[in-house]
Design an enzyme around this catalytic site. Structure first.
Site, short mmCIF file in Angstrom:
data_model
loop_
_atom_site.label_atom_id
_atom_site.label_comp_id
_atom_site.label_asym_id
_atom_site.label_seq_id
_atom_site.Cartn_x
_atom_site.Cartn_y
_atom_site.Cartn_z
N ARG A 1 -26.89 24.15 -5.46
CA ARG A 1 -24.92 23.13 -5.57
C ARG A 1 -24.80 22.30 -5.53
O ARG A 1 -26.08 21.42 -4.84
CB ARG A 1 -24.67 24.50 -4.91
CG ARG A 1 -24.22 25.39 -4.14
CD ARG A 1 -23.67 26.48 -3.06
NE ARG A 1 -22.78 25.71 -2.70
CZ ARG A 1 -22.52 25.99 -1.36
NH1 ARG A 1 -22.30 27.05 -0.74
NH2 ARG A 1 -21.82 25.22 -0.62
N ARG B 1 -12.72 27.11 9.09
CA ARG B 1 -12.90 25.92 9.31
C ARG B 1 -12.10 24.28 9.81
O ARG B 1 -12.94 23.67 10.03
CB ARG B 1 -13.35 25.09 7.33
CG ARG B 1 -14.64 25.23 6.97
CD ARG B 1 -15.12 25.09 5.74
NE ARG B 1 -15.80 24.78 5.12
CZ ARG B 1 -17.15 25.70 4.64
NH1 ARG B 1 -16.32 26.61 4.42
NH2 ARG B 1 -18.79 25.15 3.84
N ARG C 1 -32.66 24.53 0.21
CA ARG C 1 -31.67 26.05 -0.72
C ARG C 1 -30.49 26.26 -2.15
O ARG C 1 -30.77 25.25 -3.19
CB ARG C 1 -30.35 26.15 0.51
CG ARG C 1 -29.20 26.99 -0.01
CD ARG C 1 -27.96 27.32 1.05
NE ARG C 1 -27.06 26.32 0.57
CZ ARG C 1 -26.20 26.27 1.34
NH1 ARG C 1 -25.48 26.94 2.76
NH2 ARG C 1 -24.69 25.71 0.74
N LYS D 1 -25.23 30.75 7.42
CA LYS D 1 -23.65 32.23 7.54
C LYS D 1 -23.69 33.34 6.42
O LYS D 1 -23.62 34.39 6.75
CB LYS D 1 -22.44 31.36 7.99
CG LYS D 1 -22.13 30.56 8.61
CD LYS D 1 -20.85 29.96 8.78
CE LYS D 1 -20.78 28.76 7.38
NZ LYS D 1 -21.14 27.72 7.48
N ARG E 1 -20.67 17.41 4.11
CA ARG E 1 -20.77 17.63 4.68
C ARG E 1 -20.42 17.84 6.15
O ARG E 1 -19.74 18.57 6.91
CB ARG E 1 -20.99 18.91 3.92
CG ARG E 1 -20.37 19.10 2.57
CD ARG E 1 -21.47 20.17 1.44
NE ARG E 1 -21.06 21.55 2.62
CZ ARG E 1 -22.05 21.69 1.79
NH1 ARG E 1 -23.62 21.70 1.19
NH2 ARG E 1 -21.78 23.36 2.02
P1 AMP Z 1 -19.30 26.73 1.58
O1 AMP Z 1 -19.88 27.89 0.13
O2 AMP Z 1 -19.00 28.02 2.63
O3 AMP Z 1 -20.40 26.24 2.40
O4 AMP Z 1 -17.79 26.56 0.93
C1 AMP Z 1 -18.17 25.37 0.05
C2 AMP Z 1 -16.99 23.87 -0.16
O5 AMP Z 1 -15.64 24.89 -0.72
C3 AMP Z 1 -16.57 23.50 1.07
O6 AMP Z 1 -17.63 22.30 0.85
C4 AMP Z 1 -15.04 22.86 0.83
O7 AMP Z 1 -14.83 22.41 0.13
C5 AMP Z 1 -14.96 24.28 0.76
N1 AMP Z 1 -14.30 25.31 0.56
C6 AMP Z 1 -14.36 26.91 1.73
N2 AMP Z 1 -14.32 27.09 2.72
C7 AMP Z 1 -12.91 26.44 3.23
C8 AMP Z 1 -12.39 26.32 4.39
N3 AMP Z 1 -12.20 27.70 4.21
N4 AMP Z 1 -11.55 25.59 4.43
C9 AMP Z 1 -11.46 24.60 3.20
N5 AMP Z 1 -12.40 23.98 1.82
C10 AMP Z 1 -13.02 25.15 2.28
#
Ligand code: AMP
Length: 210
Positions: free
Chosen positions: A156, A88, A123, A13, A167
């Site tokens: 990360r 999400r 990654r 994404k 996840r």
């Molecule tokens: P990402 O970088 O988008 O994979 O997000 C990393 C982490 O941030 C996720 O695993 C969640 O813990 C938190 N997070 C990011 N976006 C959201 C969202 N829209 N709703 C809830 N938690 C989020």
């Protein structure tokens, strides 16, 4: 043009959002990057989010909805934006609708779980600007250094194998139903994302006739 990027963690994404950001000259709003930034800056919200993130869980809806609402009210979003990692959950999507935000396309990048788990181990992200890379398929010009800002590339914490499985489980339970939510609104475009970055980009641009 307002676009939502949908898909599992590691589906690409962020990478595709960066392409669209460049193509349309509109900002990407990544809730994950915003939360990581808040954490880096030691804000109260960032510290609260840390335990959820580290366990691969979602940060509570009301927190994320608040962040997005504030960010979308900024001037640079007036000509359009790309949402990466939000919504999400169904309540987040409903909150976005309730804000009166018009979305044109929801791009759902489809990648099988086995591909995701393989990909995630390679990654890396820039610890400064958040740009994603991959040690095999999306290398920076100089090893370990971000092409954009010269920041250091790191893995990360939540990209470690156990957390990736958590996840993915959260994704299937909470986020996957959004595809149906947006299909009903006539906004969903499905794109296969299991091959190369370039092939996915081509499919994304074709799907939205860009
Ligand atoms: P990402 O970088 O988008 O994979 O997000 C990393 C982490 O941030 C996720 O695993 C969640 O813990 C938190 N997070 C990011 N976006 C959201 C969202 N829209 N709703 C809830 N938690 C989020």
């Amino acid at each position: 043009m307002n676009i939502i990027m949908l898909g599992a963690p590691g589906a690409g994404k962020g990478t595709q959002a960066a392409v669209l950001c460049e193509h349309f000259g509109i900002p990407t709003i990544s809730t994950g990057n915003m939360i990581r930034e808040a954490l880096k800056n030691g804000t109260e919200m960032g510290l609260k989010a840390k335990s959820y993130m580290d366990d691969g869980k979602l940060v509570p809806d009301e927190v994320v909805i608040g962040i997005v609402k504030e960010r979308l009210s900024e001037d640079d979003c007036k000509k359009g934006f790309i949402l990466d990692g939000f919504p999400r959950t169904i309540p987040q999507a409903e909150a976005l609708d309730a804000m009166g935000v018009e979305i044109q396309y929801v791009i759902n990048i489809d990648v099988p779980d086995e591909t995701i788990t393989k990909r995630m181990s390679g990654r890396r992200v820039c610890e400064n600007c958040g740009r994603p890379y991959h040690i095999e398929s999306l290398k920076p010009a100089k090893d370990g250094v971000c092409d954009d800002c010269g920041g250091t590339l790191v893995q990360r914490k939540d990209d470690h194998p156990d957390t990736v499985l958590a996840r993915l489980a959260v994704y299937h339970k909470e986020t996957e139903p959004l595809a149906e939510y947006y299909r009903k609104q006539g906004k969903l475009v499905n794109v296969a994302g299991k091959d190369t970055v370039a092939a996915t980009t081509e499919a994304v641009l074709k799907a939205i006739e860009a």
